[in-house]
Design a protein around this motif. Structure first.
Motif, mmCIF file in Angstrom:
data_model
loop_
_atom_site.group_PDB
_atom_site.id
_atom_site.type_symbol
_atom_site.label_atom_id
_atom_site.label_comp_id
_atom_site.label_asym_id
_atom_site.label_seq_id
_atom_site.Cartn_x
_atom_site.Cartn_y
_atom_site.Cartn_z
ATOM 1 N N ASN B 108 9.079 -5.958 -6.516
ATOM 2 C CA ASN B 108 9.650 -4.749 -5.898
ATOM 3 C C ASN B 108 10.230 -3.779 -6.911
ATOM 4 O O ASN B 108 10.781 -2.742 -6.522
ATOM 5 C CB ASN B 108 10.767 -5.142 -4.921
ATOM 6 C CG ASN B 108 10.226 -5.868 -3.724
ATOM 7 O OD1 ASN B 108 9.094 -5.628 -3.301
ATOM 8 N ND2 ASN B 108 10.999 -6.775 -3.191
ATOM 9 N N LEU B 111 9.523 -0.076 -6.854
ATOM 10 C CA LEU B 111 10.037 0.560 -5.638
ATOM 11 C C LEU B 111 11.457 1.093 -5.843
ATOM 12 O O LEU B 111 11.874 2.065 -5.221
ATOM 13 C CB LEU B 111 10.026 -0.495 -4.530
ATOM 14 C CG LEU B 111 10.038 -0.051 -3.091
ATOM 15 C CD1 LEU B 111 8.793 0.722 -2.764
ATOM 16 C CD2 LEU B 111 10.152 -1.252 -2.180
ATOM 17 N N LYS B 194 -3.632 -22.640 3.655
ATOM 18 C CA LYS B 194 -3.248 -21.998 4.920
ATOM 19 C C LYS B 194 -2.160 -20.960 4.615
ATOM 20 O O LYS B 194 -2.087 -19.927 5.248
ATOM 21 C CB LYS B 194 -2.747 -23.038 5.916
ATOM 22 C CG LYS B 194 -2.533 -22.493 7.311
ATOM 23 C CD LYS B 194 -2.251 -23.580 8.303
ATOM 24 C CE LYS B 194 -0.870 -24.142 8.137
ATOM 25 N NZ LYS B 194 0.220 -23.137 8.275
ATOM 26 N N ASP B 195 -1.326 -21.296 3.625
ATOM 27 C CA ASP B 195 -0.373 -20.304 3.109
ATOM 28 C C ASP B 195 -1.036 -19.658 1.897
ATOM 29 O O ASP B 195 -1.105 -20.267 0.831
ATOM 30 C CB ASP B 195 0.935 -20.986 2.691
ATOM 31 C CG ASP B 195 1.640 -21.595 3.888
ATOM 32 O OD1 ASP B 195 1.666 -20.949 4.943
ATOM 33 O OD2 ASP B 195 2.134 -22.728 3.764
ATOM 34 N N LEU B 254 -7.970 -24.827 3.946
ATOM 35 C CA LEU B 254 -7.389 -23.720 4.732
ATOM 36 C C LEU B 254 -6.620 -24.244 5.944
ATOM 37 O O LEU B 254 -5.966 -23.487 6.639
ATOM 38 C CB LEU B 254 -8.494 -22.773 5.195
ATOM 39 C CG LEU B 254 -9.192 -21.961 4.094
ATOM 40 C CD1 LEU B 254 -10.448 -21.293 4.632
ATOM 41 C CD2 LEU B 254 -8.254 -20.916 3.519
ATOM 42 N N ASN B 390 -0.945 -0.748 -2.539
ATOM 43 C CA ASN B 390 -0.422 -0.488 -1.194
ATOM 44 C C ASN B 390 -1.366 0.377 -0.365
ATOM 45 O O ASN B 390 -1.492 0.186 0.834
ATOM 46 C CB ASN B 390 0.953 0.181 -1.270
ATOM 47 C CG ASN B 390 1.986 -0.744 -1.874
ATOM 48 O OD1 ASN B 390 1.811 -1.954 -1.851
ATOM 49 N ND2 ASN B 390 3.040 -0.184 -2.434
ATOM 50 N N ALA B 391 -2.023 1.327 -1.045
ATOM 51 C CA ALA B 391 -2.925 2.226 -0.312
ATOM 52 C C ALA B 391 -4.110 1.469 0.265
ATOM 53 O O ALA B 391 -4.549 1.751 1.381
ATOM 54 C CB ALA B 391 -3.396 3.341 -1.231
ATOM 55 N N LYS B 393 -4.176 -1.903 0.628
ATOM 56 C CA LYS B 393 -3.713 -3.207 1.103
ATOM 57 C C LYS B 393 -4.441 -4.316 0.335
ATOM 58 O O LYS B 393 -5.023 -5.229 0.917
ATOM 59 C CB LYS B 393 -3.899 -3.341 2.609
ATOM 60 C CG LYS B 393 -3.074 -2.349 3.392
ATOM 61 C CD LYS B 393 -3.142 -2.583 4.883
ATOM 62 C CE LYS B 393 -2.255 -1.578 5.619
ATOM 63 N NZ LYS B 393 -2.368 -1.667 7.055
ATOM 64 N N PHE B 394 -4.398 -4.202 -0.985
ATOM 65 C CA PHE B 394 -5.075 -5.142 -1.874
ATOM 66 C C PHE B 394 -4.338 -6.473 -1.851
ATOM 67 O O PHE B 394 -3.157 -6.543 -2.186
ATOM 68 C CB PHE B 394 -5.066 -4.541 -3.289
ATOM 69 C CG PHE B 394 -5.754 -5.370 -4.328
ATOM 70 C CD1 PHE B 394 -7.032 -5.851 -4.136
ATOM 71 C CD2 PHE B 394 -5.121 -5.649 -5.539
ATOM 72 C CE1 PHE B 394 -7.679 -6.597 -5.111
ATOM 73 C CE2 PHE B 394 -5.752 -6.391 -6.520
ATOM 74 C CZ PHE B 394 -7.025 -6.865 -6.309
ATOM 75 N N ASP B 395 -5.041 -7.532 -1.453
ATOM 76 C CA ASP B 395 -4.391 -8.825 -1.269
ATOM 77 C C ASP B 395 -5.224 -9.904 -1.957
ATOM 78 O O ASP B 395 -6.157 -10.452 -1.366
ATOM 79 C CB ASP B 395 -4.247 -9.083 0.245
ATOM 80 C CG ASP B 395 -3.721 -10.456 0.566
ATOM 81 O OD1 ASP B 395 -3.149 -11.100 -0.329
ATOM 82 O OD2 ASP B 395 -3.878 -10.890 1.728
ATOM 83 N N GLY B 398 -5.425 -13.279 -0.151
ATOM 84 C CA GLY B 398 -6.344 -13.265 0.986
ATOM 85 C C GLY B 398 -7.790 -13.398 0.520
ATOM 86 O O GLY B 398 -8.606 -14.073 1.156
ATOM 87 N N GLN B 401 -8.584 -16.949 -0.011
ATOM 88 C CA GLN B 401 -8.922 -17.648 1.243
ATOM 89 C C GLN B 401 -10.362 -17.357 1.647
ATOM 90 O O GLN B 401 -11.094 -18.239 2.082
ATOM 91 C CB GLN B 401 -7.982 -17.191 2.357
ATOM 92 C CG GLN B 401 -6.574 -17.731 2.242
ATOM 93 C CD GLN B 401 -5.720 -17.314 3.426
ATOM 94 O OE1 GLN B 401 -5.822 -16.176 3.913
ATOM 95 N NE2 GLN B 401 -4.854 -18.196 3.880
ATOM 96 N N GLN B 402 -10.753 -16.087 1.456
ATOM 97 C CA GLN B 402 -12.115 -15.685 1.808
ATOM 98 C C GLN B 402 -13.130 -16.450 0.945
ATOM 99 O O GLN B 402 -14.176 -16.886 1.432
ATOM 100 C CB GLN B 402 -12.253 -14.178 1.564
ATOM 101 C CG GLN B 402 -13.453 -13.561 2.235
ATOM 102 C CD GLN B 402 -13.532 -12.055 1.967
ATOM 103 O OE1 GLN B 402 -12.692 -11.480 1.272
ATOM 104 N NE2 GLN B 402 -14.533 -11.412 2.507
ATOM 105 N N LYS B 407 -17.960 -17.787 3.333
ATOM 106 C CA LYS B 407 -18.905 -17.081 4.212
ATOM 107 C C LYS B 407 -19.462 -15.811 3.566
ATOM 108 O O LYS B 407 -20.482 -15.300 3.987
ATOM 109 C CB LYS B 407 -18.207 -16.723 5.537
ATOM 110 C CG LYS B 407 -17.603 -17.928 6.257
ATOM 111 C CD LYS B 407 -18.426 -18.357 7.432
ATOM 112 C CE LYS B 407 -18.178 -19.786 7.836
ATOM 113 N NZ LYS B 407 -17.116 -20.047 8.721
ATOM 114 N N LYS B 423 -11.639 4.515 -3.388
ATOM 115 C CA LYS B 423 -11.114 5.357 -2.314
ATOM 116 C C LYS B 423 -9.583 5.443 -2.377
ATOM 117 O O LYS B 423 -9.001 6.525 -2.233
ATOM 118 C CB LYS B 423 -11.538 4.738 -0.977
ATOM 119 C CG LYS B 423 -11.461 5.671 0.189
ATOM 120 C CD LYS B 423 -12.058 5.001 1.387
ATOM 121 C CE LYS B 423 -11.672 5.688 2.644
ATOM 122 N NZ LYS B 423 -11.981 4.889 3.818
#
Lengths: 293, 427
Positions: B108, B111, B194-195, B254, B390-391, B393-395, B398, B401-402, B407, B423
């Motif tokens: 943070n 920020l 899972k987390d 997962l 943030n623009a 939502k880069f994770d 996640g 997990q993908q 898949k 973008k």
């Protein structure tokens, strides 16, 4: 005794005195935050910076035209909505049975209502262990019957149904109790008259019970729309919206937008969009429900 | 009747006296505070660390220690739950009610760029090894208290059972995992995905290790297509995909989370566990025994001739908000805090220090650095990166997990990321 003006003044005084505290409370905790929410939805505020830049309708445009993930999360909310909707007839039937039609109905009523009074986080934690891929009860049972394990919370195609199951387990109790209260408030003479006329149980239910408990059904339907669209705690605790955002609901998206991605302006706009969606859905549902009448 | 009247009068007198005394006490307090020549100040301090709080309020009371040097200053320490800390501070900032001194989480830091007082002129800043590397908009707005390295904790008995050596390259690490997996007795690497955050040593830090640069994400923010083949991010993720494809986290990673991951490792059901040095306390608190526990640095390099990078994550950035009415006193406090008191604190809590001249001798973690010429890269995320992140939502977690779900192909994920990144930068 009193002059007309005195009486009027006294009436007004009583009115003001009685309404003062609730009005202040509503203004402080509902109207003011709502106004702030609307104002913030037109800014790009990051949640901390003292300056809040006005961006017009940009946040709303972004949600509607440039945020596919928001619509995917709404689809996930849809699974909860449909799941609960399909369960309403079963809840009605269970309430009908519990209305003195089964033995030990008092005990069953308590059991039915029990999940609702358990803390949601506790319920979610309990189901995490039930669904777990490591020593989870459900998968152990499947293995006992020589069946393959299921990724209850890890398969993106299944996870939302697993979570909806938890939600139904938790909330159907309150629906059943509401239906039960409606059944018990029905005047017995109507049922007795129908029995004398030779009406079957189904006919009693369809022609007498159902029309008389319509307002309660409407409330349950509204609670379903509101609950399904605002569901947060169960998916948040059980999967945090995962795997890879597959079980993210609209509210989780909103909270992540605000606190994880520091975009409070956009999150406020999302909250307003959700509010509008709930109002639209409730109106449509009410119209459809009253179509016949 | 007379008795009743008397009682009524007495109670009225009592209420009156109480009210008067409250008013008098209130007045006397303000007067003494404002009129005293040596201004009495109360510095409010908040933190989230359990161990720090215990140390500062029980082991070596910070309020008492500081009072000896500055008798006019009273320190009030408040602990906020770890999970609530960030949001609580944001809410307090909005209400102009931030404490006078508090630590900011690194994630943070950017920020708080406009909210905090610059600490550039402090001696403590000069003596801090990482303060200048973690500046926001050209200012030091927080002084890091601790630095964490990332490790792979391992069960020595399991390594002994399979006659395994500490891996020195990524391929050797994969081989170790595979050998344990082939034994069909233990889960090679406990990772309860899972987390999603638990994969951070891989999905978040490996691109930096691949690039040999702790500020690699900041550099990515200056490019339109940092996920293209051949770039450090892509190369790191190719390696991670190999590990995920080897399915070394158990049947369904997962399907279990952090709590079960910890339980598996402590119970000896899993051979390895990737986390920061902070995990050691957690391991011991959950009943883990030190004699079975070993530790090594995650080897992400291709060959032994390549440099061996490891991440150094600075944390607990102590700062003073601009809204504080006692900025001067708060800055003086920070100067004092990062002196002898800090030396005692880090030594007692076994924290890796960030200050020059403060020694660190944790034998347990030192073993991980034996035999490897490890180079630390300081992790830091700047404002530009956070804006892009943030623009879009880069994770990264996640994405991990993908990748485990398997898949979507890695190339497809990377192409998609490139498009979204471009973008987001455009916006």
């Amino acid at each position: 005794m009193f002059k007309n003006t005195d009486l009027k003044m006294q009436k007004n005084l009583v009115l003001v005195t009685f309404l003062f505290i609730p009005t202040i409370l509503i203004s402080l905790f509902m109207i003011y935050p709502l106004i702030r929410l609307v104002a913030l939805s037109f800014t790009s505020w990051d949640g901390l910076n003292p300056t809040k830049t006005f961006v017009g309708l940009q946040n709303f445009k972004k949600i509607i035209f440039d945020s596919p993930e928001v619509w995917v999360s709404l689809k996930n909310n849809g699974v909860y909505f449909v799941g609960h909707l399909l369960f309403i007839p079963i809840e009605l039937f269970l309430a009908f049975l519990l209305d003195q039609r089964v033995r030990f109905s008092k005990m069953f009523k308590t059991i039915t209502f029990l999940p609702y009074i358990i803390n949601t986080v506790a319920v979610a934690c309990m189901f995490i262990f039930l669904y777990s891929s490591q020593d989870g009860v459900l998968n152990s049972m499947l293995q006992f019957f020589h069946m393959d394990k299921i990724g209850w919370l890890s398969d993106p195609k299944i996870v939302n149904y697993s979570l909806t199951g938890v939600s139904i387990w938790k909330f159907s109790g309150i629906h059943i109790i509401l239906f039960l209260a409606a059944f018990q408030s029905l005047p017995t003479d109507m049922i007795e008259a129908s029995i004398i006329d030779g009406a079957s149980t189904f006919k009693q239910f369809y022609h007498i019970v159902l029309p008389n408990i319509k307002p309660v059904v409407e409330i349950v339907l509204f609670l379903n729309v509101r609950g399904a669209l605002q569901i947060f705690d169960i998916p948040y605790v059980m999967t945090s919206g995962g795997p890879n955002h597959a079980s993210e609901t609209f509210t989780i998206q909103t909270i992540n937008t605000a606190f994880q991605y520091q975009n409070f302006g956009l999150a406020c706009a999302m909250a307003i969009v959700l509010m509008i969606i709930i109002i639209i859905f409730s109106i449509i549902q009410k119209k459809l429900f009253n179509l016949k009448g | 009747m007379v008795k009743k009247k008397l009682l009524k009068k007495l109670s009225l007198a009592l209420v009156g006296a109480t009210l008067l005394s409250i008013v008098a006490v209130g007045c006397s307090n303000t007067n003494s505070a404002s009129n005293a020549s040596d201004k009495k100040v109360t510095l409010k301090m908040a933190l989230w660390g359990d161990d720090e709080y215990k140390y500062m309020t029980e082991t070596s009371k910070i309020a008492d220690a500081y009072k000896k040097v500055h008798p006019n200053v009273t320190i009030e320490v408040e602990k906020i739950a770890k999970t609530e800390y960030d949001n609580t501070m944001k809410i307090r900032s909005t209400a102009n009610q931030l404490p006078d001194v508090f630590p900011i989480r690194q994630a943070n830091l950017s920020l708080y760029g406009d909210t905090m007082v610059p600490l550039n002129d402090l001696k403590a800043t000069e003596n801090n090894l990482y303060a200048k590397e973690t500046m926001i908009k050209g200012n030091v707005i927080g002084l890091p208290e601790a630095v964490f390295n990332e490790f792979v904790f391992y069960n020595k008995n399991i390594f002994k059972e399979y006659n395994l050596e500490i891996p020195k390259t990524w391929d050797e690490f994969l081989k170790v995992c595979q050998t344990i997996k082939d034994g069909k007795k233990y889960t090679p690497l406990a990772m309860g995905l899972k987390d999603s955050w638990v994969n951070y040593p891989l999905n978040e830090y490996m691109p930096m290790l691949e690039a040999g640069d702790g500020q690699y994400y900041n550099k990515m923010a200056t490019k339109d297509d940092p996920f293209t083949k051949g770039q450090p991010f892509y190369n790191a993720y190719t390696k991670i995909q190999k590990l995920y494809d080897a399915k070394v986290f158990g049947d369904d990673p997962l399907g279990y989370g952090w709590d079960q991951q910890r339980a598996m490792f402590v119970a000896g059901k899993a051979a390895m566990f990737a986390a920061g040095s902070w995990y050691k306390t957690d391991y011991n608190q959950n009943g883990g025994k030190d004699e079975n526990l070993g530790v090594f640095l995650l080897p992400t390099r291709n060959t032994t001739s390549d440099p061996f990078y490891t991440t150094a994550m600075t944390e607990f950035f102590w700062g003073v908000p601009k809204t504080s009415k006692n900025q001067k006193e708060a800055k003086e406090f920070l100067e004092w805090f990062f002196g002898d008191y800090y030396t005692q604190l880090v030594s007692t809590l076994s924290i890796k220090p960030t200050m020059k001249g403060v020694s660190y001798n944790d034998k347990f973690f030192t073993q991980a650095f034996d035999g490897v010429d490890a180079k630390s890269v300081t992790v830091f995320y700047d404002d530009k990166y956070n804006k892009v992140k943030n623009a879009m939502k880069f994770d990264v977690n996640g994405i991990g997990q993908q990748m485990v779900a398997g898949k979507t192909s890695l190339d497809s994920i990377m192409n998609d990321l490139n498009a979204q990144w471009k973008k987001a930068r455009g916006n």
